[in-house]
Design an enzyme around this catalytic site. Structure first.
Site, short mmCIF file in Angstrom:
data_model
loop_
_atom_site.label_atom_id
_atom_site.label_comp_id
_atom_site.label_asym_id
_atom_site.label_seq_id
_atom_site.Cartn_x
_atom_site.Cartn_y
_atom_site.Cartn_z
CG HIS A 113 53.58 130.64 43.73
ND1 HIS A 113 53.60 131.36 42.52
CD2 HIS A 113 54.67 131.31 44.32
CE1 HIS A 113 54.05 133.17 41.93
NE2 HIS A 113 54.35 132.85 43.08
CG HIS A 117 57.91 131.04 39.24
ND1 HIS A 117 57.14 130.80 39.97
CD2 HIS A 117 57.49 132.87 39.42
CE1 HIS A 117 55.80 131.82 39.61
NE2 HIS A 117 56.84 133.50 39.66
CD GLU A 138 53.02 129.42 38.02
OE1 GLU A 138 52.39 130.84 37.83
OE2 GLU A 138 52.16 128.87 36.96
CB THR A 195 50.09 131.32 35.61
OG1 THR A 195 50.41 131.66 36.87
CG2 THR A 195 49.00 129.97 35.49
CB CYS A 255 46.75 133.94 34.57
SG CYS A 255 45.50 134.92 35.57
CG ASN A 277 53.79 139.53 38.35
OD1 ASN A 277 53.45 140.75 38.54
ND2 ASN A 277 53.73 139.21 39.37
CB SER A 296 53.22 139.80 44.69
OG SER A 296 54.13 140.21 43.41
FE1 F3S Z 1 46.33 132.41 39.21
FE2 F3S Z 1 46.40 134.27 37.57
FE3 F3S Z 1 47.14 135.18 39.63
S1 F3S Z 1 46.92 132.09 37.81
S2 F3S Z 1 47.76 133.99 40.82
S3 F3S Z 1 44.89 135.09 39.30
S4 F3S Z 1 48.37 135.52 38.05
#
Ligand code: F3S
Length: 584
Positions: A76, A126, A128, A170, A197, A227, A269
């Site tokens: 993060h 969060h 991040e 992201t 992301c 997420n 995660s």
């Molecule tokens: Fe990085 Fe995307 Fe995972 S920003 S931490 S690859 S969700």
């Protein structure tokens, strides 16, 4: 059950890199992580067991100053102040900030230094977002939804004279980000950086596609993971049966059925082990449900059931039956019938429907032991009981001779018939009854002792009376008849004329003198007799074995004229003379 597992499910690149790094460094010394390395309780618990400690503020870093080990910065990312504290306190560290997050840090830093006001679209709590905000001296406006953006606008939090640069968390939802972007673009000078992301985008897009075509959706991930929550929310929109769980054990598996199409995805995660475990358990469940379904499709059997089946084969008196049960049923020859004359191979054939009694569900060889005769006997028992109660006649076949009588098979039940009850007259040859069918009356019936006694003496007498009336109507003196010697007594022989007996007196056996009846006749001899007299009143028929045509007295005058000299044998002396036999 059909299981569809999302290709994008589980660890993303950034999370995997950070988690792998911690496990790798664990082998080499003491490890701290700055914040939880991942939003997953299972992984955090495992790291705790391995003495990995979490620090989550700059003050913590000051406290552990000079420790012998390393600190890992999670994917993060962190604020610049954290890097400074690490440096000040001379703490070794490995930076596992995801490169995509790092990119946001540099955008924010550059644009902030270039005079832009920073807007971060994301969850303000969060890690991040907190980290990103640090790169603009915590001055960013943070918007987590369109409503917040509108509230900010209404409250004049935006200055239309200034320029704004906008980045996005992201793992944020693309559509919400787009709504906010469209809304702000109408009245702000806005530089937009879509920093969502692609891994997140892909995961969410795949979840939507999947949710649209499955019956049930399982989202695996930590409930504290943003997420994972987003995956749940967007899936729920398209599939109302969407379930969120941290591990598959949190779900009640009885909500799933064999016909379900089930989609599985997991947050960024969620470790591969947890995802794999979920897939394995769901696959096992599928097998279990399938087996249950198969076993439900079979009929259930219990000892004593009466069921219908289809004959598969008949071989040497043994019948194999398909009952719709998981094993076939077998009727052995002995269980088919007690009648030794029955040829089972001729009675039933493959394809016949048959009703049977279940003796045992498993005969030891895995087959169901069946009986035809017990079923018939059960039915027969009721028929015989009714016949006994109503004094009705039943039909039976003599199948055995036993001590004191016979066994007759009546309605497929072995019924005892005493010798005295087999006929209305004395019977010398019992064997002659074996294999023959007769009418019977049930004389005794005791259901509790299963004792049944039958007899036909009364019936036979009645039949005899009826026959005798018919015979007496037809018979006339002088008539010649064929008959069979049925009984021999001192004074003559009884001849069975077809159900009615007549008597040949000893004097009517021969034109000559007969000392003993047995010198002339034996029981069973077939004879032709002449009716001498029919006495309807007394019910007697007198017969003669003498042939009238060969009466020796007919030509006696010619053969023995007076004065002729003949040869004879003195056979008896009496006071008044002597009897001489001239001819037998
Ligand atoms: Fe990085 Fe995307 Fe995972 S920003 S931490 S690859 S969700």
């Amino acid at each position: 059950m059909e299981l569809i597992v999302a290709k994008s499910a589980g660890f993303c690149f950034g999370v995997k890199r950070a988690v792998d790094c911690v496990y790798d460094k664990l082998k080499r010394g003491t490890i701290y992580t700055y914040g939880a390395i991942i939003h997953n309780k299972e992984v955090i618990k495992d790291l705790e067991r391995q003495h990995v400690t979490i620090v989550d503020c700059v003050e913590d870093l000051e406290r552990i100053r000079g420790f012998d080990g390393e600190i890992i910065i999670r994917s993060h990312g962190v604020t610049p102040s954290v890097y400074e504290a690490l440096s000040t306190n001379e703490i070794a560290f490995t930076d596992c900030t995801c490169p995509f997050v790092k990119k946001i840090h540099s955008i924010v830093k550059e644009e902030y230094e270039a005079g832009f006001h920073i807007i971060i679209v994301g969850n303000e709590n969060h890690p991040e977002v907190l980290g990103i905000n640090g790169w603009c001296d915590n001055s960013a406006i943070i918007l987590d939804c369109i409503e917040t953006a509108k509230t900010y606008a209404v409250n004049h939090c935006f200055d239309k004279q200034k320029k704004y640069s906008m980045v996005v968390q992201t793992t944020f939802q693309t559509n919400v980000f787009q709504q906010i972007n469209e809304f702000l673009a109408e009245f702000l000078t806005l530089k937009v950086h879509d920093t969502i992301c692609s891994a997140t985008n892909e995961r969410q897009k795949e979840a939507v596609d999947m949710a649209k075509r499955v019956d049930k959706m399982i989202i695996i991930g930590d409930t504290g993971s943003s997420n994972t929550q987003k995956l749940y929310e967007i899936s729920k929109k398209y599939c109302k049966n969407t379930f969120l769980c941290e591990t598959i054990h949190d779900l009640q598996l009885n909500i799933f059925s064999t016909n379900d199409k089930i989609g599985i995805t997991a947050g960024a995660s969620t470790p591969p082990t947890i995802l794999k475990e979920a897939i394995n358990i769901m696959s096992e469940l599928d097998n279990q449900l399938f087996e249950e379904m198969i076993s439900k499709s079979f009929v259930t059997l219990h000892t004593g059931d009466v069921v219908k089946g289809t004959v598969i084969q008949v071989s040497n008196g043994e019948v194999t039956v398909n009952l719709g049960y998981k094993s076939d049923g077998i009727i052995s020859r002995a269980e088919y019938s007690d009648d030794p004359h029955v040829n089972v191979d001729e009675l039933v054939k493959a394809g016949d429907e048959i009703e049977v009694y279940v003796v045992r569900v498993n005969d030891g060889d895995g087959n169901v032991q069946l009986s035809k005769k017990r079923l018939e006997a059960t039915k027969g028992f009721t028929v015989i009981e009714e016949a006994f109660n109503n004094n009705e006649i039943v039909r039976g076949k003599i199948v055995d001779i036993v001590k004191g009588g016979f066994i007759s098979l009546i309605e497929n039940i072995r019924v005892f018939v005493p010798s005295s009850q087999i006929s209305n007259r004395f019977v010398e040859d019992l064997k002659s009854f074996k294999g023959k069918e007769f009418n019977f009356k049930i004389l005794e019936f005791d259901r509790s002792k299963r004792r049944i006694v039958a007899g036909r003496k009364e019936l036979a007498q009645k039949e005899y009376e009826e026959l005798r009336v018919q015979v007496f109507e037809k018979l006339t003196a002088g008539e010649k008849l064929n008959g069979v010697v049925s009984r021999i007594v001192d004074f003559g022989a009884f001849i069975d004329l077809g159900g009615v007996d007549g008597l040949i007196h000893i004097s009517e056996l021969s034109w000559g003198r007969v000392k003993k009846v047995k010198d002339v006749l034996s029981i069973g001899d077939k004879v032709t007799v002449t009716v001498l007299e029919v006495n309807k009143e007394k019910g007697k028929i007198s017969l003669s074995l003498k042939d009238v045509d060969s009466n020796p007295w007919n030509d006696v005058a010619e053969r023995y004229p007076i004065g002729a000299v003949v040869t004879g044998r003195v056979v008896r002396m009496v006071p008044f003379g002597a009897f001489v036999e001239l001819k037998e």
